[in-house]
Scaffold this active site. Structure first.
Site, PDB file in Angstrom:
ATOM      1  N   HIS A 273       0.820  -1.207   0.000  1.00 46.39           N
ATOM      2  CA  HIS A 273       0.000   0.000   0.000  1.00 46.39           C
ATOM      3  C   HIS A 273       0.856   1.261   0.000  1.00 46.39           C
ATOM      4  CE1 HIS A 273      -3.002  -2.846   2.185  1.00 46.39           C
ATOM      5  NE2 HIS A 273      -2.874  -3.134   0.906  1.00 46.39           N
ATOM      6  N   ALA A 274       1.684   1.413  -1.014  1.00 49.00           N
ATOM      7  CA  ALA A 274       2.435   2.659  -1.207  1.00 49.00           C
ATOM      8  C   ALA A 274       1.480   3.701  -1.790  1.00 49.00           C
ATOM      9  CB  ALA A 274       3.608   2.410  -2.145  1.00 49.00           C
TER      10      ALA A 274
END
Length: 592
Positions: free
Chosen positions: A520-521
């Site tokens: 989840h960048a």
């Protein structure tokens, strides 16, 4: 001399053929005469035959068969701007996928809505606690859309993919068993929740004993057979435990393959070119995008002209493609006329502060996944009072889920539960305890800071000779304090679960790119209210190049304590409908 093949122009070209590209195709093309092409670096793949009997842990979980080839394209990382950056050459902090359908093909399935206060992050905290509560180096912002405006699109996304869950707030009425802290929803989930695992039930009971509020995880996996709004017929989940990093062999896990791609391809005006890599967003002398240049699997170079270019790849690649699109009109890249591309890069605080061992107890951890355990939101966002605390933010807490297999679990399963991690005694205990160890996890906020950002690496390049994206990131003091608080709450719950042994990690370790945490960048091309505070408007339309749009989590100003896919999908539907209904009647104008 290299010959560049020039293709017939289309209205839309996307970089990537994942979830947001397929949503755009399914929402825009059927009701228009437009044509759309997606350039996808991975292979074509479909539920059948590609995912039939694919329960091969070595291939998918250890050798990452569905992930990006890091020998061709990766990223560099450093903890701060004074440290040297080195490229990520093995899968660690995140697992970027590739292939038709993108990351939603191999996701776990958690489908969240963000909390209403997440969209008013700065103004809410300033109003409740005062301006000095937000550290000076923290660059958190309000979103340009609020929960109420996005709610219809959350609803549409959940019904597109048939989310399984239990509503906690129906039109403002709090319902028993659901998440009491969620924003009001207009109708229930389309399918009932998934069944809880044995370990999840133990976690839920312990939370209830402590007057907390466990509720079923909203799931992109079907709890029963389902026919979606497009007429696609899908089967219910088998609870086989091969979800994350795997394709679903029965189509119970929602993906573009099950939902949007069949609709888009049926128009005969949508084409996906697989095993092709975009090397450049091209621009005219006036700065407007003219299309993309890409390289096919044989090394041939192509130019695809288009009226609109959509950066719809993984967040980090969207940021890099904007920065690489340099020209006389955009010397620092598209969207970067004010130096904001790469700013507000954030991640997600996914940790396991505590785990326990229940001797002679089997939990069947090989079954189910992260959607088959309850969660609590009692310590997420700002649903609890921070007046006497020394941090902002929070996290969802949840029981360790299934998907445990021998190949991937042996290394760290008994870490801190035994004196040593080798030898005959350790092996014997591993045999006895493989299905008896479980932890409590956090999925926490990652605020934005001045010192955390992305730019182009001055040293390392990809297989095509282009600069890699350089990530500068580490946890800050606010997150260390937040983790310390959350770890103490996890220990309280674990004690109520009454394990025979317990291992605690009370302090947050420094960020490491070689350890997987989540994919989840977020951030780097954030949306906002004007060009002075953002790269795009609320539709993902780039301020300084209005015929370029960005989709996905790169738009997030900061990352809340929840998986991003639900919000990414809702935003993509909103952008698709706006492109379809408004943009092409006045092409090139900024949408308001």
């Amino acid at each position: 001399m290299t010959t560049v093949r020039r293709h017939s122009p289309v209205e839309i070209v996307t970089i990537g053929a994942g979830m947001t590209a397929s949503i755009l195709a399914a929402r825009v093309l059927p009701e228009t005469g437009h044509r759309m092409v997606s350039i996808e670096q991975g292979p074509a793949q479909w539920t059948y035959p590609d995912f039939a009997h694919n329960h091969d842990s070595l291939r998918y979980s250890q050798r990452f068969a569905m992930m990006q080839d890091l020998s061709k394209l990766s990223w560099t990382w450093r903890p701060n701007a004074s440290a040297p950056a080195l490229p990520m050459r093995q899968y660690g902090s995140f697992h970027p996928g590739q292939g038709l359908g993108g990351s939603l093909v191999h996701w776990t399935g958690l489908t969240w809505r963000f909390l209403p206060t997440d969209f008013k992050y700065r103004s809410h905290h300033v109003e409740r606690y005062g301006a000095d509560r937000i550290p000076a180096e923290m660059t958190v912002r309000d979103w340009p859309v609020d929960y109420a405006e996005l709610e219809p699109y959350y609803d549409a996304f959940e019904y597109d993919i048939g989310v399984s869950g239990l509503a906690g707030n129906l039109g403002g009425r709090i319902l028993p068993g659901g998440n009491p802290f969620e924003g009001p929803r207009q109708r229930p989930y389309p399918n009932p929740p998934m069944a809880d695992s044995a370990f999840g039930k133990l976690f839920g009971q312990a939370c209830s004993e402590r007057d907390l509020h466990p509720f079923p995880t909203p799931s992109g996996l079907l709890s029963r057979g389902w026919t979606d709004p497009y007429g696609n017929v899908r089967a219910g989940c088998l609870y086989c435990g091969f979800c994350t990093r795997f394709g679903c062999e029965v189509g119970a896990k929602a993906s573009p393959l099950t939902t949007w791609l069949p609709v888009a391809l049926a128009t005969d005006r949508y084409e996906v070119r697989t095993r092709c890599h975009v090397v450049r967003i091209d621009t005219a002398t006036d700065g407007r995008a003219t299309g993309v240049t890409y390289v096919d699997a044989q090394g041939g170079e192509h130019f695809q002209p288009a009226e609109v270019v959509i950066a719809s790849a993984y967040s980090l690649e969207n940021v890099r493609n904007l920065l690489l699109a340099r020209s006389d009109k955009h010397p620092q890249g598209i969207g970067n006329d004010r130096g904001l591309v790469g700013r507000n890069y954030t991640y997600q605080l996914e940790q396991t502060p505590v785990k326990g061992l229940w001797e002679n107890t089997r939990f069947n951890f090989f079954m189910g996944n992260g959607c088959t355990v309850p969660q609590i939101y009692d310590y997420n966002g700002d649903v609890f009072d921070h007046s006497d605390l020394d941090f902002v933010g929070g996290a969802a807490l949840f029981a360790e889920a299934g998907q445990r297999d021998p190949v991937t679990s042996v290394g760290t399963l008994l870490e801190d539960l035994t004196d040593r991690q080798w030898g005959a005694e350790w092996k014997a205990m591993l045999g006895r305890s493989w299905d008896s160890v479980g932890g409590i996890n956090t999925e926490g906020e990652s605020p934005a800071y001045t010192g955390n950002f992305c730019d182009l690496d001055p040293t390392y390049t990809d297989a095509w000779g282009l600069p890699l994206l350089r990530i500068t990131f580490d946890w800050m003091e606010n997150e260390r304090r937040m983790y310390r608080f959350l770890a103490a709450r996890c220990v309280e719950i674990m004690r109520a679960m009454r394990p025979d042994r317990m291992a605690v990690q009370p302090e947050l370790p420094p960020y490491r790119i070689d350890e997987y945490q989540s994919t989840h960048a977020t951030g780097g091309a954030i949306m906002g209210t004007d060009p002075g505070n953002s790269v795009t408007n609320s539709y993902g339309q780039v301020w300084d190049t209005p015929n370029v749009f960005v989709t996905g989590a790169a738009l997030f100003p900061q990352n809340p304590g929840a998986n991003p896919s639900g919000t990414v999908g809702a935003l993509a539907i909103r952008t698709a409908e706006t492109l379809r209904d408004r943009y092409f009647s006045a092409p090139g104008e900024l949408l308001t």
